[in-house]
Design an enzyme around this catalytic site. Structure first.
Site: not given
Length: 417
Positions: A254, A287, A248, A256
């Site tokens: 943290k 087309r 973080s 994560n």
């Protein structure tokens, strides 16, 4: 695109449509040519197709070497032949990469299923504790849809990555009785299979896009589960520690689930990308206007998203830190309520409901409450009751399912090899 033009010239010359020296000149220019991409992009915006300014610039480069050879650049082809085949050549390599990443993810899930076939944990339905299962079974349930979807992706890639070659209106009229021979030679030089003109038949790209989105979603399913297991209050599995990942900018503590994040963000994009290809299945006549012109952008984004998700989760699962102690602790934290189904099946649902209500009200273990209940003592001996509260006794057919999925994956691997 230059590969297509060089191979087209060679195949045409081999079939006597123009002198071989001219094809050799075109081929040499195609191999060595460089292009101002920014300028081509601006001109493509005006022309409506990248092939138009590309062929113009290529013709000028060939004319600088041989004005006679320049007459035969792009001979008998149309813009869509160049664009679709170029997209196919790029997607073929992308599909090979996606296939390899899908196999890596499947192998990692298979290893977890095998290693943790008897590791008990709580199954969670609607995000609530449900019943004991082996963690290996959970990993096998990640693997099972991958084992089904991987061959379908490979099949879709094989069907989509074929030569596009139809000429002005799709009939190769410019090549007269040599059309099949030229198409076959062109395909061989490019390492592709031939196919009937698919200028306005876009099912191959749509199917490939859908299968790519499915693989991406399966990686995201694993990511969702791992991210939930990694929550500190659960703590049953963590992504492998990688320097610089998952931190973080403001909170030093943290960790994560950054790998899971990559898979989940990719899967958030792929449904709409696949839907774009599905929405382009109805071009006008021979087309279309505004469908095929952008499909290579869509396919590129799908391939990047799929590869990102599969790569992220194969890395996560290979190094996944599984915490059997936390799994056991979370089982115990339910105070035996995850065994309520087993108890209800042996006594009765009304009795089990009453016992669960009492256990919740008094904050006691369900086994303790059951031991003291007269109805339970009438129907179960002491050893029988305790056996109901052993996680391994409630695994049901999970071990058989694990072996079945592992066998299916082994078959898929052998077939793809």
């Amino acid at each position: 695109m230059a590969r297509f033009e060089g191979a087209l010239a060679a195949a045409s010359a081999r079939n006597g449509l123009f002198p071989a020296p001219h094809a050799e000149t075109i081929g040499k220019v195609c191999v060595g040519a460089s292009f101002d991409v920014a300028a081509l992009a601006k001109q493509a915006r005006i022309a409506g197709a990248l092939a138009i300014p590309f062929v113009k610039v290529l013709t000028e480069k060939v004319a600088a070497v041989s004005p006679e050879a320049a007459r035969y650049v792009h001979f008998g082809a149309t813009s869509q032949d160049v664009m679709d085949t170029a997209a196919v050549l790029c997607m073929r390599h992308a599909c090979e990469r996606i296939s390899a990443l899908a196999v890596a993810l499947g192998d990692a899930a298979a290893a977890l299923a095998h290693r943790h076939r008897t590791t008990p944990m709580v199954a969670r339905t609607l995000l609530q504790p449900a019943a004991p299962v082996p963690f290996g079974w959970k990993a096998a349930m990640w693997l099972a849809p991958l084992a089904r979807s991987y061959p379908r992706f490979r099949s879709a890639a094989g069907e989509a990555c074929v030569l596009q070659f139809g000429g002005a209106a799709g009939t190769l009229a410019a090549f007269r009785d040599k059309a099949s021979e030229v198409a076959g030679g062109l395909a061989e030089d490019l390492g592709l299979e031939t196919a009937a003109t698919w200028h306005s038949a876009r099912d191959g790209f749509a199917r490939l896009g859908a299968e790519t989105a499915v693989l991406t979603g399966l990686a995201a399913k694993i990511a969702r589960d791992v991210a939930l297991l990694a929550q500190p209050e659960i703590g049953e599995a963590l992504e492998p520690p990688v320097e610089g990942r998952g931190g973080s900018s403001s909170m030093p503590h943290k960790r994560n689930p950054a790998g899971c994040l990559l898979a989940l963000e990719a899967a958030a994009r792929t449904p709409c990308l696949a839907a774009t290809l599905l929405g382009e299945l109805a071009p006008e006549h021979e087309r279309g206007l505004g469908q095929w012109q952008s499909q290579w952008f869509t396919l590129r984004e799908l391939a990047c998203a799929g590869a990102s998700a599969l790569a992220a989760m194969s890395e996560v699962l290979r190094g996944l830190e599984v915490n059997p102690k936390a799994m056991a602790a979370n089982l115990e934290r339910t105070n035996g309520l995850v065994f309520s189904e087993a108890l209800a099946l042996r006594v009765s649902r009304p009795v089990a409901d009453r016992l669960c209500e009492r256990a919740l009200r008094d904050g006691r273990h369900l086994l303790e409450v059951a031991r003291a209940d007269a109805d339970v003592r009438k129907q179960l001996k002491k050893g029988q009751l305790e056996a109901l509260f052993e996680p391994q006794n409630q695994f049901g057919a999970a071990p058989v399912m694990i072996e079945r999925v592992l066998a299916e994956w082994a078959t898929v691997r052998e077939t793809a090899a």
